[in-house]
Design a protein around this motif. Sequence first.
Motif, short mmCIF file in Angstrom:
data_model
loop_
_atom_site.label_atom_id
_atom_site.label_comp_id
_atom_site.label_asym_id
_atom_site.label_seq_id
_atom_site.Cartn_x
_atom_site.Cartn_y
_atom_site.Cartn_z
N ASP A 1 0.81 -1.21 0.00
CA ASP A 1 0.00 0.00 0.00
C ASP A 1 0.84 1.27 0.00
O ASP A 1 0.32 2.36 -0.16
CB ASP A 1 -0.92 0.02 1.24
CG ASP A 1 -2.03 -1.01 1.10
OD1 ASP A 1 -2.36 -1.33 -0.05
OD2 ASP A 1 -2.53 -1.49 2.14
N THR A 2 2.15 1.11 0.21
CA THR A 2 2.97 2.31 0.31
C THR A 2 3.50 2.72 -1.06
O THR A 2 3.94 1.89 -1.85
CB THR A 2 4.16 2.11 1.26
OG1 THR A 2 4.80 0.89 0.89
CG2 THR A 2 3.71 2.04 2.69
N LEU A 3 3.43 4.02 -1.30
CA LEU A 3 3.93 4.56 -2.54
C LEU A 3 5.41 4.91 -2.34
O LEU A 3 5.74 5.85 -1.63
CB LEU A 3 3.16 5.82 -2.90
CG LEU A 3 1.96 5.68 -3.84
CD1 LEU A 3 1.18 6.97 -3.86
CD2 LEU A 3 2.42 5.30 -5.23
N ALA A 4 6.29 4.15 -2.95
CA ALA A 4 7.72 4.44 -2.80
C ALA A 4 8.12 5.57 -3.75
O ALA A 4 8.89 6.45 -3.38
CB ALA A 4 8.54 3.20 -3.09
N VAL A 5 7.59 5.51 -4.96
CA VAL A 5 7.84 6.57 -5.94
C VAL A 5 6.49 6.99 -6.49
O VAL A 5 5.69 6.15 -6.88
CB VAL A 5 8.75 6.08 -7.08
CG1 VAL A 5 8.93 7.17 -8.12
CG2 VAL A 5 10.09 5.64 -6.54
N ASN A 6 6.24 8.30 -6.47
CA ASN A 6 4.90 8.78 -6.80
C ASN A 6 4.95 9.71 -8.01
O ASN A 6 5.34 10.86 -7.90
CB ASN A 6 4.31 9.50 -5.58
CG ASN A 6 2.85 9.80 -5.76
OD1 ASN A 6 2.28 9.56 -6.82
ND2 ASN A 6 2.24 10.35 -4.73
N ASN A 7 4.55 9.17 -9.16
CA ASN A 7 4.36 9.98 -10.36
C ASN A 7 5.56 10.88 -10.66
O ASN A 7 5.46 12.10 -10.73
CB ASN A 7 3.10 10.83 -10.18
CG ASN A 7 2.49 11.17 -11.53
OD1 ASN A 7 2.75 10.46 -12.51
ND2 ASN A 7 1.72 12.22 -11.58
N LEU A 8 6.70 10.25 -10.84
CA LEU A 8 7.93 11.00 -11.06
C LEU A 8 8.11 11.33 -12.54
O LEU A 8 7.97 10.48 -13.40
CB LEU A 8 9.11 10.15 -10.58
CG LEU A 8 10.49 10.78 -10.62
CD1 LEU A 8 10.65 11.76 -9.48
CD2 LEU A 8 11.55 9.71 -10.54
N ASN A 9 8.37 12.58 -12.80
CA ASN A 9 8.68 13.02 -14.17
C ASN A 9 10.03 13.72 -14.17
O ASN A 9 10.27 14.62 -13.37
CB ASN A 9 7.62 13.99 -14.68
CG ASN A 9 6.35 13.27 -15.03
OD1 ASN A 9 6.26 12.55 -16.00
ND2 ASN A 9 5.34 13.42 -14.15
#
Lengths: 349, 278
Positions: free
Chosen positions: A15-23
């Motif tokens: 459930d944990t977001l390690a990387v979130n929508n990286l650009n």
Amino acid sequence: MGEIKITNLTKKFGDTLAVNNLNLKIINKELVALLGPSGCGKTTTLSMIAGLIECTTGDIHVDGRSILRFPPQKRNIGMVFQRYVLFPHMTVAENVGFGLKMRKCNRSIIQKEVERLLKMVKMEGMEDRYPHELSGGQQQRIAIARVLIIKPKILLMDEPLANLDAKLREEMRLFIRELQKKLEITTIFVTHDQIEAAVLADHIALIFDGVLNQFGTPQEIFTNPCNRKVAKFTGHNNFIDAIYQGENYFKTQVGNIISTHHANAIKEGEKVTLAIRPENIKINLTKINTSNCFIFKVMESIFQGDITRYRLINNNLYLEALQNIKEKIENKKEIYVSIDPDKVVVLNK
Amino acid sequence: MDRENVNYVVNITKKILKKVMLFIVFLYILSAIIPIVVWSFTRSWFWPSAFPQIWDNHAWQYVFSNVSKVPQAIANTIIIALIVMILSILISLPSARVMGLYKFKGKKIVEMLLLAPVIIPPMAVGLGLTTIFIKIGLSDTMQGVIIAHLIPTLPYVNRIISSTYETFDTRYEEQGIMLGASSFKVFINVTFPILLPGLITAALFGFVISLNEFVMTFLIGGGRIITLPVLLFGFVGGTSSFDYPIASAMTILLSIPGIIFLFATERIIKEEYFSMGF
């Protein structure tokens, strides 16, 4: 050859977001630092570029082609791991030659290449040593040589200097920088050390909790932090709540502070935060006649060798100042603080 | 006495005590071996005599004669032990990797289950296995004995390899992959050599346990598959005559392969650890 484009890259562990929508767009031949506190997702990002971890969504392009469908062996990316992970049962020459041996190159070519690489990292004549006979700096050089022998398009480094002592770190910093410029290889390295990032990188990507907060040159990041987290991370230890009064005046609980350091448009009456580096807060023993001069009380002074750190208070406002003052200032003594209007960073709330 | 002197005396006493303890352990082991060696060269040696009444070498003559079936038993024992050793390592490698490197729900239970064969009496397992093996035609066969031997060896081999994996850094493998090696090549060139000291220790255990296994061989082999422990059993009152000297001679023979294995691999184990810098 070696332009990287990362689009909407996301990695979920459970459930944990390690990387979130990286650009992120990394220009060819550049040295880019992924900077952030430990556990912010920078190593995960690196592993996804390497192909060691699959991404949940998003895409990574190298020179306009998505690399996601290729296994790590086929991506032509070199990676230097933290602690270098030299194979303990192989000599230096066997370690460096490993990549070519796996590509079934013939022996004489491997030997020649190993020699060339060892010369490049200034480790000639070490062929027959074992990793445990080498110092940390030497191990790092071998680890770099071992990766470069496969002529990767992109070089990834995970905390390349974390395991070295202070003196070696400086030496290796320059070494990596020089080597990267000489070979013109696009390089991404991960670090939690802001100074290391500032010294080495052409561009810094600041990541907190898996989210890219700011991407820019070291100068931009350190002088124009875009938010409170970035400001805090780059050493702006003083934060003052303020309301904009117009004409560069900001109303705070100690009076009006003038800031000439704000690019973005702010409306009158808007609530903002002022960020100031401790070294930009000047302590004066007598009142001086400049703008941004306020009376504060010294709470505590900590001698740090070449510099002294002061904790100051006025009402409920704490400030931290770094200063090189000869005479000792007693606690509870009242002093005058002056702040250069150009060094007060305005952050939107 | 001043303080320095007291310290000195304490240190010396500690050193001496350590030596004494070591000697006691050594003596304990030796006290079991020496009588066996003596026994093998006697005809009779009974209480209360401190020394054997009659010395001779009938035991060794018998052991090396054709009647005794000892040479064939030695061959069987070693072949079975080697196959069991290799199989138990091959079987353990994947499961030990999981146990050593990963955390998962119910790991403690799996760990206990893997050790179960050590806790449950071998006779119980052996008897149960015999009925099954008779049905599927594995009893009285070499294959059957080998499979049965895996039951006592696997818990140890698995345990040793999984603790080797616990200290293994998987980044070695990732680095291998990043340098262009396939998973198989990474295992052969990187993982295997780094794990080698642990694997050799595990192999030693697998080999020696199989070498000494009696219950499984006896029950599954049904007297058709003759190994040294099976023959030995006869001479300590099992099936035929009761002959201590012959039993002693066989015991000595039985311990030789293990000792050779240990000496042959000890240097590799040490060298490997040395090259790892630990």
